[in-house]
Motif scaffolding. Structure first.
Motif, PDB file in Angstrom:
ATOM      1  N   GLN A 897       0.815  -1.206   0.000  1.00  0.00           N
ATOM      2  CA  GLN A 897       0.000   0.000   0.000  1.00  0.00           C
ATOM      3  C   GLN A 897       0.860   1.273   0.000  1.00  0.00           C
ATOM      4  OE1 GLN A 897      -3.468   0.060   2.536  1.00  0.00           O
ATOM      5  NE2 GLN A 897      -3.469  -2.186   2.629  1.00  0.00           N
ATOM      6  N   MET A 898       2.073   1.217   0.582  1.00  0.00           N
ATOM      7  CA  MET A 898       2.965   2.377   0.490  1.00  0.00           C
ATOM      8  C   MET A 898       3.450   2.556  -0.942  1.00  0.00           C
ATOM      9  SD  MET A 898       4.428   4.981   1.726  1.00  0.00           S
ATOM     10  CE  MET A 898       4.342   4.937   3.511  1.00  0.00           C
ATOM     11  N   ARG A 899       3.765   1.456  -1.609  1.00  0.00           N
ATOM     12  CA  ARG A 899       4.164   1.557  -3.016  1.00  0.00           C
ATOM     13  C   ARG A 899       3.010   2.101  -3.849  1.00  0.00           C
ATOM     14  NH1 ARG A 899       4.691  -3.235  -7.362  1.00  0.00           N
ATOM     15  NH2 ARG A 899       2.516  -3.273  -6.686  1.00  0.00           N
ATOM     16  N   ALA A 900       1.780   1.649  -3.579  1.00  0.00           N
ATOM     17  CA  ALA A 900       0.622   2.116  -4.325  1.00  0.00           C
ATOM     18  C   ALA A 900       0.374   3.613  -4.084  1.00  0.00           C
ATOM     19  CB  ALA A 900      -0.608   1.298  -3.929  1.00  0.00           C
ATOM     20  N   TYR A 901       0.549   4.037  -2.832  1.00  0.00           N
ATOM     21  CA  TYR A 901       0.344   5.455  -2.517  1.00  0.00           C
ATOM     22  C   TYR A 901       1.349   6.332  -3.270  1.00  0.00           C
ATOM     23  CZ  TYR A 901       0.797   9.823   0.077  1.00  0.00           C
ATOM     24  OH  TYR A 901       0.904  11.151   0.407  1.00  0.00           O
ATOM     25  N   LEU A 902       2.633   5.908  -3.254  1.00  0.00           N
ATOM     26  CA  LEU A 902       3.671   6.707  -3.911  1.00  0.00           C
ATOM     27  C   LEU A 902       3.474   6.726  -5.416  1.00  0.00           C
ATOM     28  CD1 LEU A 902       6.705   5.484  -1.795  1.00  0.00           C
ATOM     29  CD2 LEU A 902       5.649   7.748  -1.699  1.00  0.00           C
ATOM     30  N   ALA A 903       3.102   5.574  -6.017  1.00  0.00           N
ATOM     31  CA  ALA A 903       2.868   5.533  -7.460  1.00  0.00           C
ATOM     32  C   ALA A 903       1.695   6.446  -7.826  1.00  0.00           C
ATOM     33  CB  ALA A 903       2.605   4.103  -7.901  1.00  0.00           C
ATOM     34  N   ALA A 904       0.623   6.405  -7.037  1.00  0.00           N
ATOM     35  CA  ALA A 904      -0.536   7.249  -7.303  1.00  0.00           C
ATOM     36  C   ALA A 904      -0.172   8.730  -7.146  1.00  0.00           C
ATOM     37  CB  ALA A 904      -1.670   6.870  -6.358  1.00  0.00           C
ATOM     38  N   ARG A 905       0.707   9.029  -6.190  1.00  0.00           N
ATOM     39  CA  ARG A 905       1.117  10.424  -5.960  1.00  0.00           C
ATOM     40  C   ARG A 905       1.887  10.966  -7.162  1.00  0.00           C
ATOM     41  NH1 ARG A 905       1.211  13.441  -1.417  1.00  0.00           N
ATOM     42  NH2 ARG A 905       2.727  15.144  -1.289  1.00  0.00           N
ATOM     43  N   TRP A 906       2.689  10.111  -7.775  1.00  0.00           N
ATOM     44  CA  TRP A 906       3.422  10.557  -8.966  1.00  0.00           C
ATOM     45  C   TRP A 906       2.448  10.935 -10.082  1.00  0.00           C
ATOM     46  CZ3 TRP A 906       7.746  12.359 -10.800  1.00  0.00           C
ATOM     47  CH2 TRP A 906       7.968  12.329 -12.188  1.00  0.00           C
ATOM     48  N   ALA A 907       1.448  10.098 -10.312  1.00  0.00           N
ATOM     49  CA  ALA A 907       0.518  10.365 -11.399  1.00  0.00           C
ATOM     50  C   ALA A 907      -0.397  11.544 -11.096  1.00  0.00           C
ATOM     51  CB  ALA A 907      -0.308   9.121 -11.689  1.00  0.00           C
ATOM     52  N   ARG A 926      -2.972  -3.917 -18.150  1.00  0.00           N
ATOM     53  CA  ARG A 926      -2.860  -5.388 -18.121  1.00  0.00           C
ATOM     54  C   ARG A 926      -2.479  -5.891 -16.733  1.00  0.00           C
ATOM     55  NH1 ARG A 926      -5.296  -4.480 -21.774  1.00  0.00           N
ATOM     56  NH2 ARG A 926      -4.902  -4.813 -24.003  1.00  0.00           N
ATOM     57  N   LEU A 927      -2.252  -4.978 -15.800  1.00  0.00           N
ATOM     58  CA  LEU A 927      -1.929  -5.408 -14.435  1.00  0.00           C
ATOM     59  C   LEU A 927      -3.164  -6.026 -13.782  1.00  0.00           C
ATOM     60  CD1 LEU A 927       0.187  -2.354 -13.241  1.00  0.00           C
ATOM     61  CD2 LEU A 927       1.030  -4.607 -13.919  1.00  0.00           C
ATOM     62  N   SER A 928      -2.921  -6.788 -12.718  1.00  0.00           N
ATOM     63  CA  SER A 928      -4.025  -7.468 -12.051  1.00  0.00           C
ATOM     64  C   SER A 928      -4.986  -6.466 -11.436  1.00  0.00           C
ATOM     65  CB  SER A 928      -3.498  -8.395 -10.953  1.00  0.00           C
ATOM     66  OG  SER A 928      -2.981  -7.641  -9.881  1.00  0.00           O
ATOM     67  N   ARG A 929      -6.203  -6.914 -11.204  1.00  0.00           N
ATOM     68  CA  ARG A 929      -7.219  -6.047 -10.612  1.00  0.00           C
ATOM     69  C   ARG A 929      -6.772  -5.546  -9.250  1.00  0.00           C
ATOM     70  NH1 ARG A 929     -12.572  -5.113 -11.510  1.00  0.00           N
ATOM     71  NH2 ARG A 929     -13.723  -4.250  -9.727  1.00  0.00           N
ATOM     72  N   LYS A 930      -6.141  -6.414  -8.479  1.00  0.00           N
ATOM     73  CA  LYS A 930      -5.683  -6.022  -7.147  1.00  0.00           C
ATOM     74  C   LYS A 930      -4.650  -4.902  -7.249  1.00  0.00           C
ATOM     75  CE  LYS A 930      -2.736  -6.650  -3.449  1.00  0.00           C
ATOM     76  NZ  LYS A 930      -1.301  -6.370  -3.317  1.00  0.00           N
ATOM     77  N   GLU A 931      -3.706  -5.024  -8.201  1.00  0.00           N
ATOM     78  CA  GLU A 931      -2.679  -3.994  -8.384  1.00  0.00           C
ATOM     79  C   GLU A 931      -3.327  -2.659  -8.757  1.00  0.00           C
ATOM     80  OE1 GLU A 931       0.542  -4.135  -8.057  1.00  0.00           O
ATOM     81  OE2 GLU A 931       1.142  -6.232  -8.086  1.00  0.00           O
ATOM     82  N   GLN A 932      -4.295  -2.697  -9.662  1.00  0.00           N
ATOM     83  CA  GLN A 932      -4.931  -1.455 -10.100  1.00  0.00           C
ATOM     84  C   GLN A 932      -5.826  -0.868  -9.005  1.00  0.00           C
ATOM     85  OE1 GLN A 932      -6.339  -1.017 -14.164  1.00  0.00           O
ATOM     86  NE2 GLN A 932      -5.679  -3.136 -14.613  1.00  0.00           N
ATOM     87  N   ASP A 933      -6.533  -1.736  -8.286  1.00  0.00           N
ATOM     88  CA  ASP A 933      -7.435  -1.246  -7.234  1.00  0.00           C
ATOM     89  C   ASP A 933      -6.692  -0.370  -6.227  1.00  0.00           C
ATOM     90  OD1 ASP A 933      -9.943  -2.093  -7.946  1.00  0.00           O
ATOM     91  OD2 ASP A 933      -9.744  -4.053  -6.995  1.00  0.00           O
ATOM     92  N   GLU A 934      -5.527  -0.831  -5.782  1.00  0.00           N
ATOM     93  CA  GLU A 934      -4.806  -0.103  -4.742  1.00  0.00           C
ATOM     94  C   GLU A 934      -4.332   1.261  -5.249  1.00  0.00           C
ATOM     95  OE1 GLU A 934      -1.722  -2.703  -3.466  1.00  0.00           O
ATOM     96  OE2 GLU A 934      -3.044  -3.950  -2.222  1.00  0.00           O
ATOM     97  N   VAL A 935      -3.732   1.289  -6.466  1.00  0.00           N
ATOM     98  CA  VAL A 935      -3.182   2.539  -6.988  1.00  0.00           C
ATOM     99  C   VAL A 935      -4.300   3.506  -7.372  1.00  0.00           C
ATOM    100  CG1 VAL A 935      -1.848   3.581  -8.865  1.00  0.00           C
ATOM    101  CG2 VAL A 935      -1.030   1.503  -7.718  1.00  0.00           C
ATOM    102  N   TRP A 936      -5.305   3.035  -8.127  1.00  0.00           N
ATOM    103  CA  TRP A 936      -6.369   3.935  -8.583  1.00  0.00           C
ATOM    104  C   TRP A 936      -7.208   4.468  -7.417  1.00  0.00           C
ATOM    105  CZ3 TRP A 936      -4.093   5.276 -12.410  1.00  0.00           C
ATOM    106  CH2 TRP A 936      -3.786   4.499 -13.527  1.00  0.00           C
ATOM    107  N   GLY A 937      -7.293   3.688  -6.329  1.00  0.00           N
ATOM    108  CA  GLY A 937      -8.015   4.183  -5.166  1.00  0.00           C
ATOM    109  C   GLY A 937      -7.347   5.424  -4.579  1.00  0.00           C
ATOM    110  N   PHE A 938      -6.005   5.306  -4.354  1.00  0.00           N
ATOM    111  CA  PHE A 938      -5.266   6.472  -3.858  1.00  0.00           C
ATOM    112  C   PHE A 938      -5.316   7.629  -4.872  1.00  0.00           C
ATOM    113  CE2 PHE A 938      -2.927   3.395  -1.083  1.00  0.00           C
ATOM    114  CZ  PHE A 938      -3.164   4.038   0.122  1.00  0.00           C
ATOM    115  N   PHE A 939      -5.105   7.296  -6.161  1.00  0.00           N
ATOM    116  CA  PHE A 939      -5.040   8.327  -7.207  1.00  0.00           C
ATOM    117  C   PHE A 939      -6.353   9.117  -7.292  1.00  0.00           C
ATOM    118  CE2 PHE A 939      -6.033   9.456 -11.621  1.00  0.00           C
ATOM    119  CZ  PHE A 939      -4.995  10.324 -11.916  1.00  0.00           C
ATOM    120  N   ALA A 940      -7.493   8.414  -7.273  1.00  0.00           N
ATOM    121  CA  ALA A 940      -8.780   9.095  -7.400  1.00  0.00           C
ATOM    122  C   ALA A 940      -9.016  10.056  -6.238  1.00  0.00           C
ATOM    123  CB  ALA A 940      -9.905   8.079  -7.499  1.00  0.00           C
ATOM    124  N   ASP A 941      -8.633   9.628  -5.004  1.00  0.00           N
ATOM    125  CA  ASP A 941      -8.823  10.524  -3.852  1.00  0.00           C
ATOM    126  C   ASP A 941      -7.941  11.769  -3.971  1.00  0.00           C
ATOM    127  OD1 ASP A 941     -10.677   8.813  -2.746  1.00  0.00           O
ATOM    128  OD2 ASP A 941      -9.213   7.765  -1.484  1.00  0.00           O
TER     129      ASP A 941
END
Length: 992
Positions: A897-907, A926-941
């Motif tokens: 989740q820290m990796r997902a937060y940082l990746a979303a912050r970059w975008a 093409r990434l898994s749903r789980k991978e996208q769920d975590e990043v897009w959740g942070f990104f959308a907020d």
């Protein structure tokens, strides 16, 4: 009690004599008989083979021997009926009607032979059985009795009948008799009938029921004593008839079923019972003690010399001084069914394991030329010959052993190795006619080597004639002294009996023989060397990496036998893998763990802390949980219990406690492991093998590894199945190897092939306990009170979020300012990172690295690849809680989740135009749903709060391609939480 009574419950015994009982008797006797040891040594000679379970014997006054095959259910090759022994052969007697099985023969005073059969009464006349009609259906006839006045009585399945003028007349009764199984004519002429429903007396052409003081059950025997008293042995004890009533005889011990009564010469009355031997004294039965357990007493016999013998389930006993003394035997007798004292005063015993003779206070086994199996009945004919009815046919005793057979043997001979030489034996013995090739063998003294050729030809004679035996042999090895070649008769038990004299044979060697001899010696030396090497490698693998690599090498492990031995040898597996255990132990720490509640599909609950102790209850267990809910923490807990417990310092001690060795496989690290695509189930074994090899213990032989984990001593722990999207491969592996124990964690549920349990859906109930665990109970409670008073409480979604709160308090103290939402929590952790000179850490570099890793599906950071050493150093500081060290050159985020937060912050914050970034990085869809769920959740907020127009534009852009549906849903959720409906919004975004 018969063998069937030994095995059947009392309820079944009440139907003795009926078809159900006999079918059961047959099946059980056959089942027991097939387990009995076999004998074929040489004293009892087969006269007529029988495929029935047993054969009953009868001798008429003229010396004719008659045989009645007993009931058979499964082997109908010998027809039921009556047979006559003639010239060593059984001749069937024809009948004018179907007889079924014959139960009894009776020769009346006028010389007429009567047959009691399953289909009624028959009379033998002119070598043929003539059916006797009846005025009612008789059914199965159990017994015939000729009274003193010449009347012939028949005890039948349907009552009592009397023969008159060539016809059976039914005798009426005042009560229902049921099956009549025994008749007795008293000295005063009274006829007594034992029936299924009690005891009856024939009076005036009618059967009168005799009352009893309680239920007598089945009557096994009636006996009229010398004083005229009538005694009745029944299923429920011993009774005496007195004054027209049956009186129960008490006993000092429980006797169970009474099988037989015997009045001795001294007028004492003895009872053979289910629970031993009893003697009647003063109107009471007194138990006779024994030096060994007798079990059921089957038969009593008083010999001519007054010795009292008891045939029991546990062997033969002799009564002496008021006690039963066990008679030893040279072979196991099993149940002794019948005793017979011959005219020469010898005592014979028909037993479960063959025929025995008592001699010098010991039972001696009598051998036979064919397997007898169970011996059911013995009969001594008028001419003194002894006949045995057995499980496998009719046998006659021959008092002449094979060792005493008259033989003519060849003279001495010299042979060369490998050269066939013929020898001839001429054998004269009454049983020589029955010899077959499989009954004979040749043996040398000293022992003939295994590699020799023998070919035996038999020219059979007839009974009491000679048989010629030609044996051709060729020796493969020489002996320092001549061989004594002996003809032997083989026993079915494996023993042998010598026939005739031995022949001296000298076998010479040539060059080829020397080569063969020393070749075998060399092969033995190589074999010993291989055994030594294998033992050395197994012992050495405990400490040596070299020994381990040899054992696991796909070529060398077959040379030293390790491949075949280690596949199933659990103790050797654990010995060899002790080094691996220590390597894993060094990298495993004990961290505080908060037990979580696990629930199954049926609503049962289990604490996750109890799972390691109870995991053996589920061969295949699937744990489902949302992101950050403690799946990996549970796996780490299992790992720490097995590998890091100070009281379990060795692999053997840990295995003894938990009953299996866990192989922990973080699946996200092995998504790209190589395997055979045609066998998708092999991916699991390949991933597990790679995980084991990662600790410096390479498993080069994948086949050996698969066999070892399938042997049952391992537990495959697959963490994060949803991260690799290989549920079908996992399911195929579980089905292809049902004996392999498995524990799988995933965000998605498992198949029905697994026991599915799930963690709590939210972290809300675990926030306070987890803070107490991480910060201590006092501080944890105070911090929870503060969190509870802020909007942060409802924003917490995972256990990792709680850990970040604890990290924040540990870094800044109890007075640290708590953020209002989840994004603020992650940002505070990031803001706390500083460079060594005190300046702010360049978060854009870290965010870009996290975005690149996420796009490429990577989790490991390598020094100098995305971040230089000077940028990695502040992140791996133990106080910062951002990265953890895998080895000296590789690192990974402490949680996805820290990796997902940082990746979303970059975008969301560092990229000027996200749509352009997303179109450039097309592989992210093409990434898994789980991978996208975590990043897009942070990104959308983030983007909704900070760049609302861009968020709306992104939502509209995401709707144009179904690949972007996960981003679309995340943006739609965030916009609605902000009070906006993107479909009707008028806000237009600005370009880059």
């Amino acid at each position: 009690m018969t063998l069937s009574e030994r095995l059947l419950p009392n309820a079944a015994l009440k139907f003795k004599g009926g078809i159900v009982w006999r079918v059961t008797y047959t099946l059980l006797t056959l089942a027991v008989a097939t387990m009995l040891p076999t004998e074929a040594r040489s004293a009892v000679c087969l006269v007529a083979e029988s495929k029935s379970i047993s054969t009953k014997l009868w001798e008429t006054k003229d010396g004719t021997l008659w045989a009645m095959p007993d009931f058979t259910f499964t082997i109908p090759s010998l027809e039921p009926g009556l047979f006559r022994e003639t010239g060593g052969k059984l001749i069937a007697i024809p009948a004018d009607h179907v007889t079924g099985f014959v139960d009894q023969l009776l020769e009346t005073k006028d010389g007429t032979l009567w047959a009691a059969t399953w289909e009624g009464l028959f009379r033998e006349a002119g070598g043929k059985l003539i059916a006797i009609p009846a005025d009612h259906v008789t059914g199965h006839i159990e017994q015939l009795l000729e009274a003193k006045d010449g009347t012939l009585w028949a005890a039948t399945e349907n009552g009592l009948f009397r023969e008159a003028s060539g016809k059976l007349i039914a005798i009426p009764a005042d009560h229902v008799t049921g099956f009549v199984n025994q008749l007795l004519e008293a000295k005063d002429g009274t006829l007594w009938a034992a029936t299924k429903h009690g005891l009856f007396r024939e009076t005036g052409g009618k059967l009168i029921a005799i009352p009893a003081d309680y239920d007598i059950g089945i009557v096994n025997q009636m006996l009229e004593a010398k004083d005229g008293s009538l005694w009745v042995a029944t299923e429920n004890g011993l009774f005496r008839e007195a004054g027209g009533k049956l009186i129960a005889i008490p006993a000092d011990h429980d006797m169970g079923v009474v099988h037989q009564l015997l009045e001795a010469k001294d007028d004492s009355l003895w009872a053979a019972t289910e629970n031993g031997l009893f003697r009647e004294a003063g109107g009471k039965l007194i138990a006779i003690p024994a030096d060994h357990d007798t079990g059921v007493v089957e038969q009593l016999l008083e010999a001519k010399d007054g010795t009292f013998w008891a045939a029991t389930w546990e062997g033969l006993f002799r009564e002496a001084g008021g006690k039963l003394i066990a008679i030893p035997a040279d072979h196991v007798t099993g149940v002794v069914y019948q005793l017979l004292e011959a005219k020469d005063d010898s005592l014979w015993a028909a037993t479960e394991n063959g025929l025995f003779r008592e001699a010098g206070g010991k039972l001696i086994a009598i051998t036979a030329d064919h397997v007898t199996g169970v011996v059911h009945q013995l009969l001594e004919a008028k001419d003194g010959s002894l006949w045995a009815a057995t499980q496998n046919g009719l046998f006659r005793l021959i008092n002449r052993s094979w060792a005493a057979a008259q033989t003519t043997v060849p003279s001495s001979a010299n042979v060369y190795l490998g050269t066939p030489t013929a020898f001839t034996w001429t054998v004269s013995h009454p049983c020589s006619f029955s010899l077959g090739q499989d009954d004979l063998e040749l043996r040398g003294v000293p022992d003939i080597p295994k590699n020799w050729i023998q070919d035996i030809e038999i020219i059979p004679g007839t009974m009491n004639e000679t048989t010629t035996i030609r044996a051709t042999i060729a020796f493969a090895n020489r002996s320092e002294s001549p061989y004594k070649v002996q003809l032997l008769l083989k026993e079915k038990q494996g023993n042998t009996v010598e026939v005739g004299k031995a022949v001296l044979v000298t076998a010479g060697w040539d060059f080829a023989d020397y080569f063969k001899h020393y070749g075998e010696w060399l092969a033995g030396l190589i074999l010993a060397a291989e055994i030594t090497v294998f033992i050395a490698l197994i012992v050495g693998a405990h400490w040596s990496a070299f020994c381990w690599r040899v054992l696991m090498d796909p070529v060398w492990n077959k040379v030293v036998w390790a491949y075949w031995i280690l596949r199933n040898a659990g103790p050797l597996q654990r010995w060899a893998m002790a080094r691996w255990f220590l390597a894993v132990r060094k990298s495993t720490g004990r961290e505080p763990y908060l037990p979580m509640s696990l629930s199954d599909e049926d609503g049962q609950n289990l604490s996750s802390a109890d799972l390691p102790e109870r995991i053996k209850e589920w061969p295949r267990l699937w744990i489902q949980g949302n992101p950050g809910m403690g799946k990996t923490a549970l796996v780490d807990y299992v790992r720490s219990l097995f590998f890091a417990d100070p009281i379990l310092p060795t692999l053997q001690k840990a295995y003894t406690r938990f009953g299996g060795i866990p192989i922990i496989v973080p699946l996200r690290e092995y998504r790209h492991v190589a395997f055979d695509p045609s066998k998708p189930e092999d991916w699991v074994a390949s991933a597990a093998r790679t995980a084991v090899s990662a600790f410096g213990m390479p498993f080069e032989d994948e086949g050996l590894f698969r066999a070892m984990i399938k042997s049952g001593g391992f537990l495959l722990v697959l963490d994060g199945a949803n991260e690799v999207e290989r549920d079908s491969e996992i399911d195929l592996f579980a089905k292809s190897a049902p004996n392999v124990r498995m524990l799988v964690t995933s965000q998605s549920p498992g198949s029905r092939f697994f026991a599915n349990w799930h963690l709590p859906h939210t972290i809300s109930d675990e926030i306070e306990p987890l803070l107490n665990l991480l910060l201590g109970e006092d501080l944890g409670k105070r911090i929870f009170v503060r969190v509870k008073a802020t909007p942060l409480l409802s924003a917490i979604r995972s256990g990792y979020d709680v850990r970040l709160i604890a990290d924040l308090i540990e870094t800044h103290g109890e007075a640290a300012v708590l953020p209002a939402d989840r994004l603020g929590l992650y940002q505070l952790i990031l803001a706390a990172i500083q460079m060594p000179n005190g300046s702010q850490y360049p978060e854009d570099r870290l965010c870009k690295a996290a975005w690149t890793m996420w796009c490429n599906g990577e989790r490991k950071l390598e020094t100098g690849k995305l971040l230089d050493q000077d940028l990695l150093e502040p992140l791996i500081n133990e106080d910062k809680k951002v990265l953890r060290i895998l080895d000296g050159q590789q690192f990974e985020f402490r949680h996805d989740q820290m990796r997902a937060y940082l990746a979303a912050r970059w975008a969301a914050e560092h990229e000027a135009w996200p749509i352009g970034l997303f179109e450039k990085e097309s592989e992210i869809w093409r990434l898994s749903r789980k991978e996208q769920d975590e990043v897009w959740g942070f990104f959308a907020d983030m983007i909704t709060v900070e760049r609302l127009p861009a968020a709306i534009a992104l939502w509209k852009w995401s709707t144009t391609n179904p690949d972007r549906v996960i981003l679309q849903h995340a943006l739609q959720r965030a916009l609605k939480q902000a009070g906006l409906d993107p479909e009707i919004s008028e806000i237009e975004p600005q370009g880059p």
